[in-house]
Design a protein around this motif. Structure first.
Motif, PDB file in Angstrom:
ATOM      1  N   LEU A  50       0.703   4.352  18.188  1.00 42.44           N
ATOM      2  CA  LEU A  50       2.154   4.386  17.989  1.00 42.44           C
ATOM      3  C   LEU A  50       2.526   5.215  16.767  1.00 42.44           C
ATOM      4  O   LEU A  50       3.525   5.938  16.780  1.00 42.44           O
ATOM      5  CB  LEU A  50       2.697   2.966  17.856  1.00 42.44           C
ATOM      6  N   MET A  51       1.722   5.131  15.708  1.00 41.40           N
ATOM      7  CA  MET A  51       2.002   5.902  14.500  1.00 41.40           C
ATOM      8  C   MET A  51       1.943   7.406  14.791  1.00 41.40           C
ATOM      9  O   MET A  51       2.802   8.165  14.337  1.00 41.40           O
ATOM     10  CB  MET A  51       1.011   5.549  13.402  1.00 41.40           C
ATOM     11  N   ILE A  52       0.956   7.835  15.561  1.00 39.91           N
ATOM     12  CA  ILE A  52       0.847   9.254  15.913  1.00 39.91           C
ATOM     13  C   ILE A  52       2.075   9.694  16.698  1.00 39.91           C
ATOM     14  O   ILE A  52       2.671  10.743  16.412  1.00 39.91           O
ATOM     15  CB  ILE A  52      -0.450   9.513  16.712  1.00 39.91           C
ATOM     16  N   ASP A  53       2.468   8.897  17.673  1.00 37.75           N
ATOM     17  CA  ASP A  53       3.652   9.221  18.468  1.00 37.75           C
ATOM     18  C   ASP A  53       4.908   9.247  17.594  1.00 37.75           C
ATOM     19  O   ASP A  53       5.728  10.164  17.695  1.00 37.75           O
ATOM     20  CB  ASP A  53       3.809   8.202  19.598  1.00 37.75           C
ATOM     21  N   ASN A  54       5.058   8.271  16.720  1.00 40.16           N
ATOM     22  CA  ASN A  54       6.213   8.218  15.815  1.00 40.16           C
ATOM     23  C   ASN A  54       6.259   9.429  14.907  1.00 40.16           C
ATOM     24  O   ASN A  54       7.330   9.995  14.658  1.00 40.16           O
ATOM     25  CB  ASN A  54       6.181   6.956  14.950  1.00 40.16           C
ATOM     26  N   TRP A  55       5.116   9.818  14.394  1.00 37.34           N
ATOM     27  CA  TRP A  55       5.051  10.975  13.485  1.00 37.34           C
ATOM     28  C   TRP A  55       5.472  12.256  14.196  1.00 37.34           C
ATOM     29  O   TRP A  55       6.276  13.025  13.679  1.00 37.34           O
ATOM     30  CB  TRP A  55       3.635  11.105  12.927  1.00 37.34           C
ATOM     31  N   MET A  56       4.975  12.447  15.405  1.00 37.07           N
ATOM     32  CA  MET A  56       5.306  13.666  16.135  1.00 37.07           C
ATOM     33  C   MET A  56       6.777  13.702  16.559  1.00 37.07           C
ATOM     34  O   MET A  56       7.359  14.767  16.696  1.00 37.07           O
ATOM     35  CB  MET A  56       4.403  13.817  17.360  1.00 37.07           C
ATOM     36  N   SER A  62       9.896   3.755  12.207  1.00 37.41           N
ATOM     37  CA  SER A  62       8.905   3.121  13.080  1.00 37.41           C
ATOM     38  C   SER A  62       7.493   3.426  12.612  1.00 37.41           C
ATOM     39  O   SER A  62       6.608   2.565  12.675  1.00 37.41           O
ATOM     40  CB  SER A  62       9.080   3.595  14.520  1.00 37.41           C
ATOM     41  N   MET A  63       7.274   4.645  12.152  1.00 39.88           N
ATOM     42  CA  MET A  63       5.964   5.018  11.654  1.00 39.88           C
ATOM     43  C   MET A  63       5.582   4.152  10.463  1.00 39.88           C
ATOM     44  O   MET A  63       4.442   3.700  10.348  1.00 39.88           O
ATOM     45  CB  MET A  63       5.928   6.494  11.265  1.00 39.88           C
ATOM     46  N   SER A  64       6.540   3.866   9.592  1.00 39.58           N
ATOM     47  CA  SER A  64       6.274   3.030   8.423  1.00 39.58           C
ATOM     48  C   SER A  64       5.860   1.621   8.839  1.00 39.58           C
ATOM     49  O   SER A  64       4.923   1.047   8.273  1.00 39.58           O
ATOM     50  CB  SER A  64       7.510   2.957   7.532  1.00 39.58           C
ATOM     51  N   ASN A  66       4.412   0.805  11.596  1.00 39.32           N
ATOM     52  CA  ASN A  66       3.071   0.883  12.178  1.00 39.32           C
ATOM     53  C   ASN A  66       2.000   1.097  11.123  1.00 39.32           C
ATOM     54  O   ASN A  66       0.879   0.603  11.270  1.00 39.32           O
ATOM     55  CB  ASN A  66       3.024   1.956  13.261  1.00 39.32           C
ATOM     56  N   ILE A  67       2.302   1.782  10.051  1.00 37.34           N
ATOM     57  CA  ILE A  67       1.344   1.924   8.948  1.00 37.34           C
ATOM     58  C   ILE A  67       1.066   0.551   8.336  1.00 37.34           C
ATOM     59  O   ILE A  67      -0.095   0.191   8.081  1.00 37.34           O
ATOM     60  CB  ILE A  67       1.848   2.933   7.895  1.00 37.34           C
ATOM     61  N   VAL A  68       2.113  -0.218   8.105  1.00 41.56           N
ATOM     62  CA  VAL A  68       1.932  -1.574   7.577  1.00 41.56           C
ATOM     63  C   VAL A  68       1.134  -2.413   8.576  1.00 41.56           C
ATOM     64  O   VAL A  68       0.229  -3.164   8.195  1.00 41.56           O
ATOM     65  CB  VAL A  68       3.295  -2.224   7.255  1.00 41.56           C
ATOM     66  N   TRP A  69       1.432  -2.273   9.867  1.00 47.77           N
ATOM     67  CA  TRP A  69       0.724  -2.987  10.933  1.00 47.77           C
ATOM     68  C   TRP A  69      -0.778  -2.682  10.869  1.00 47.77           C
ATOM     69  O   TRP A  69      -1.612  -3.586  10.982  1.00 47.77           O
ATOM     70  CB  TRP A  69       1.299  -2.542  12.277  1.00 47.77           C
ATOM     71  N   ILE A  70      -1.109  -1.414  10.685  1.00 51.96           N
ATOM     72  CA  ILE A  70      -2.508  -0.979  10.609  1.00 51.96           C
ATOM     73  C   ILE A  70      -3.182  -1.553   9.364  1.00 51.96           C
ATOM     74  O   ILE A  70      -4.334  -2.010   9.421  1.00 51.96           O
ATOM     75  CB  ILE A  70      -2.592   0.564  10.619  1.00 51.96           C
ATOM     76  N   ILE A  71      -2.486  -1.544   8.244  1.00 55.59           N
ATOM     77  CA  ILE A  71      -3.047  -2.083   6.996  1.00 55.59           C
ATOM     78  C   ILE A  71      -3.321  -3.583   7.134  1.00 55.59           C
ATOM     79  O   ILE A  71      -4.404  -4.064   6.771  1.00 55.59           O
ATOM     80  CB  ILE A  71      -2.113  -1.789   5.810  1.00 55.59           C
ATOM     81  N   VAL A  72      -2.360  -4.318   7.661  1.00 59.90           N
ATOM     82  CA  VAL A  72      -2.539  -5.761   7.846  1.00 59.90           C
ATOM     83  C   VAL A  72      -3.694  -6.036   8.808  1.00 59.90           C
ATOM     84  O   VAL A  72      -4.552  -6.888   8.548  1.00 59.90           O
ATOM     85  CB  VAL A  72      -1.232  -6.417   8.346  1.00 59.90           C
TER      86      VAL A  72
END
Length: 84
Positions: A50-56, A62-64, A66-72
């Motif tokens: 999702l982060m890759i899709d959000n970034w593109m 939304s990317m932010s 997902n970054i927090v989601w990945i860290i957690v």
């Protein structure tokens, strides 16, 4: 070339959607707990997709999330692996 690039980005995004929803569903029906590696792995990898899709698509809010989601998720995986 650009079409192929877009197709890859969309595939990452759809993988992310499927992975996160599958993890959520399996947790809610009692198949997995929050300490099961498949649950955590799908959350991390889904967040990455999702982060890759959000970034593109320049969806930075939304990317932010997902970054927090990945860290957690990464922290949870680390705790599972180390037994902490």
């Amino acid at each position: 070339m650009l079409r192929r690039h877009r197709a890859y980005v969309e595939a990452f995004g759809w993988y992310g959607v499927i992975a996160v929803v599958l993890a959520y569903a399996m947790h809610n029906v009692g198949v997995w707990t929050a300490r099961d590696v498949p649950y955590v792995f799908l959350n991390i990898s889904g967040g990455i997709g999702l982060m890759i899709d959000n970034w593109m698509h320049r969806a930075y809010q939304s990317m932010s999330v997902n970054i927090v989601w990945i860290i957690v998720g990464s922290y949870a995986l680390w705790k599972i692996i180390t037994g902490a």
